[in-house]
Design an enzyme around this catalytic site. Sequence first.
Site, PDB file in Angstrom:
ATOM      1  N   LYS A 135       0.846  -1.183   0.000  1.00 28.59           N
ATOM      2  CA  LYS A 135       0.000   0.000   0.000  1.00 28.59           C
ATOM      3  C   LYS A 135       0.886   1.240   0.000  1.00 28.59           C
ATOM      4  O   LYS A 135       2.003   1.155   0.518  1.00 28.59           O
ATOM      5  CB  LYS A 135      -0.958   0.034   1.197  1.00 28.59           C
ATOM      6  CG  LYS A 135      -0.383  -0.297   2.577  1.00 28.59           C
ATOM      7  CD  LYS A 135       0.771   0.414   3.161  1.00 28.59           C
ATOM      8  CE  LYS A 135       0.746   1.872   3.462  1.00 28.59           C
ATOM      9  NZ  LYS A 135       1.998   2.393   4.063  1.00 28.59           N
ATOM     10  N   TYR A 220      -4.450   4.205   6.266  1.00 28.12           N
ATOM     11  CA  TYR A 220      -5.000   3.244   7.232  1.00 28.12           C
ATOM     12  C   TYR A 220      -6.355   3.702   7.768  1.00 28.12           C
ATOM     13  O   TYR A 220      -7.247   2.880   8.014  1.00 28.12           O
ATOM     14  CB  TYR A 220      -4.022   3.025   8.397  1.00 28.12           C
ATOM     15  CG  TYR A 220      -2.852   2.152   8.028  1.00 28.12           C
ATOM     16  CD1 TYR A 220      -2.962   0.766   8.034  1.00 28.12           C
ATOM     17  CD2 TYR A 220      -1.636   2.701   7.651  1.00 28.12           C
ATOM     18  CE1 TYR A 220      -1.899  -0.041   7.678  1.00 28.12           C
ATOM     19  CE2 TYR A 220      -0.567   1.909   7.297  1.00 28.12           C
ATOM     20  CZ  TYR A 220      -0.706   0.535   7.309  1.00 28.12           C
ATOM     21  OH  TYR A 220       0.357  -0.266   6.950  1.00 28.12           O
TER      22      TYR A 220
HETATM   23  P1  NAD Z   1      12.560   1.448   2.316  1.00 30.59           P
HETATM   24  O1  NAD Z   1      13.094   2.730   1.859  1.00 30.59           O
HETATM   25  O2  NAD Z   1      13.046   0.893   3.604  1.00 30.59           O
HETATM   26  O3  NAD Z   1      12.804   0.327   1.197  1.00 30.59           O
HETATM   27  C1  NAD Z   1      12.552   0.555  -0.166  1.00 30.59           C
HETATM   28  C2  NAD Z   1      13.364  -0.400  -0.984  1.00 30.59           C
HETATM   29  O4  NAD Z   1      13.162  -0.113  -2.372  1.00 30.59           O
HETATM   30  C3  NAD Z   1      14.885  -0.257  -0.722  1.00 30.59           C
HETATM   31  O5  NAD Z   1      15.463  -1.533  -0.618  1.00 30.59           O
HETATM   32  C4  NAD Z   1      15.401   0.451  -1.965  1.00 30.59           C
HETATM   33  O6  NAD Z   1      16.736   0.103  -2.292  1.00 30.59           O
HETATM   34  C5  NAD Z   1      14.433  -0.044  -3.029  1.00 30.59           C
HETATM   35  N1  NAD Z   1      14.344   0.834  -4.192  1.00 30.59           N
HETATM   36  C6  NAD Z   1      14.232   0.407  -5.449  1.00 30.59           C
HETATM   37  N2  NAD Z   1      14.210   1.432  -6.298  1.00 30.59           N
HETATM   38  C7  NAD Z   1      14.314   2.542  -5.565  1.00 30.59           C
HETATM   39  C8  NAD Z   1      14.354   3.936  -5.871  1.00 30.59           C
HETATM   40  N3  NAD Z   1      14.259   4.377  -7.150  1.00 30.59           N
HETATM   41  N4  NAD Z   1      14.438   4.819  -4.868  1.00 30.59           N
HETATM   42  C9  NAD Z   1      14.493   4.414  -3.582  1.00 30.59           C
HETATM   43  N5  NAD Z   1      14.478   3.089  -3.230  1.00 30.59           N
HETATM   44  C10 NAD Z   1      14.401   2.176  -4.218  1.00 30.59           C
HETATM   45  O7  NAD Z   1      10.972   1.609   2.334  1.00 30.59           O
HETATM   46  P2  NAD Z   1       9.934   0.663   3.076  1.00 30.59           P
HETATM   47  O8  NAD Z   1       9.605   1.222   4.386  1.00 30.59           O
HETATM   48  O9  NAD Z   1      10.409  -0.744   2.997  1.00 30.59           O
HETATM   49  O10 NAD Z   1       8.619   0.873   2.159  1.00 30.59           O
HETATM   50  C11 NAD Z   1       8.462   0.183   0.923  1.00 30.59           C
HETATM   51  C12 NAD Z   1       6.961   0.056   0.614  1.00 30.59           C
HETATM   52  O11 NAD Z   1       6.337  -0.698   1.648  1.00 30.59           O
HETATM   53  C13 NAD Z   1       6.214   1.370   0.556  1.00 30.59           C
HETATM   54  O12 NAD Z   1       5.258   1.327  -0.482  1.00 30.59           O
HETATM   55  C14 NAD Z   1       5.502   1.471   1.893  1.00 30.59           C
HETATM   56  O13 NAD Z   1       4.284   2.196   1.845  1.00 30.59           O
HETATM   57  C15 NAD Z   1       5.245   0.009   2.185  1.00 30.59           C
HETATM   58  N6  NAD Z   1       5.166  -0.283   3.632  1.00 30.59           N
HETATM   59  C16 NAD Z   1       4.116  -0.971   4.091  1.00 30.59           C
HETATM   60  C17 NAD Z   1       3.996  -1.262   5.438  1.00 30.59           C
HETATM   61  C18 NAD Z   1       2.846  -2.070   5.963  1.00 30.59           C
HETATM   62  O14 NAD Z   1       2.709  -2.209   7.170  1.00 30.59           O
HETATM   63  N7  NAD Z   1       2.038  -2.644   5.098  1.00 30.59           N
HETATM   64  C19 NAD Z   1       4.989  -0.812   6.319  1.00 30.59           C
HETATM   65  C20 NAD Z   1       6.085  -0.118   5.815  1.00 30.59           C
HETATM   66  C21 NAD Z   1       6.162   0.146   4.457  1.00 30.59           C
END
Ligand code: NAD
Length: 368
Positions: A135, A220
């Site tokens: 999401k 949420y």
């Molecule tokens: P994060 O920044 O920790 O991780 C993102 C990942 O994507 C990294 O490994 C990064 O290297 C990679 N990536 C690939 N292409 C990229 C680019 N062009 N720029 C930046 N990063 C790039 O983020 P996250 O917290 O893991 O969030 C990722 C997704 O998960 C988001 O859509 C967020 O909304 C979702 N999320 C959902 C929940 C949940 O509880 N459902 C919780 C946290 C995050």
Amino acid sequence: MQTRRQFIQKAGLTTLAAVNLPFAESFSGSVFPKEDKVLRVAIMGLGSYGTRVAEAMQDCKRAKLVGVISGTPSKIESWKEKYDIPAKNCYNYENFDQIKDNPDIDAVYVITPNSLHKPYSIRVAQAGKHVICEKPMALNAAEGKEMVDACKKAGVHLLIGYRMHFEAKTLEVVKRQRAGQFGKTLFFQGLSGFIIGDPNQWRLKKELSGGGSMMDIGIYSVNGARYMLGEEPTWVTAQEVKTDPVKFKEGVDETITFQMGFPSGAVASCLSTYSLNNLDKFFLNGTKGFAEMQPSTGYGPIQAWTNQGPIEAEHITHQTTQMDEMAQIILDGKKPFIPVDGEEGLRDMVIIDAIYEAVRTGEKVKLA
Ligand code: NAD
């Protein structure tokens, strides 16, 4: 196939009496596998949430992490070792279309920054693999619709990572609402927020996030209002407040309050913010009672109580339950009590588009 009793014994589930979930479906989900087939999943995006999902999947019974897609070779190396992933199941963002020739991967879980959800999900679908996408499903409803259409055309599932839809206390509150325990529910309050850290992260860049707190955490409350009330809103109003225009640039919302109206006459009043911690609360009020949840959408344990007392249920890591349930949706055709498909994600995107429009125009925005 093992019997229900054998399974309970094997899973060590001897504490069923300790839970008080009168409306729960006798643990039909991940606890009683219909068959032994396992959903073989590749995670795309090995960041903080991808790491959390991978850890949680180690306890899954119906889903298994078997592959990775990442732009960082060193992460691939450490994940290969940690999760015993074969080299042939490792891809990067340039070559992952080749996954179509890999019979050992059933689904890809897209856990990248928001702006990449649409293009990468569509490429996964075109490679013939089921898509699980985080999401918000996309940057807006138009993109979400493209994803739904692409997955339909490719004949693959599109599921959105709505982990709360499988959380035991949430489901119990929702089932009691549907059974009329609270009478006619006319008010929902959703408070969703946290203080965002690093000002340079992708969440604060509109081109990568699509917005600010609303896309990330406010969703949420949007989604919660819909499942707690069991209705779809017909209008929204919204107001934005910004205390730090340097950190929260044009198009990146810091705080939005929004209201939604529903066909029954119910209203929802919600807050989404990147500037307050400990803001994770749902309150549902009806003519005969109420339910309150705090925390309501964090990683848990979720706390829930009603006018009749606390709701108790074992805390299971949300992502473990989610992936076991999603495996059953994809492999067994199981219908979840609260949907997690692309259309469900799209409904939230339509509402978020309308919230942003209401902020921009100051007008009440009607939803079809
Ligand atoms: P994060 O920044 O920790 O991780 C993102 C990942 O994507 C990294 O490994 C990064 O290297 C990679 N990536 C690939 N292409 C990229 C680019 N062009 N720029 C930046 N990063 C790039 O983020 P996250 O917290 O893991 O969030 C990722 C997704 O998960 C988001 O859509 C967020 O909304 C979702 N999320 C959902 C929940 C949940 O509880 N459902 C919780 C946290 C995050």
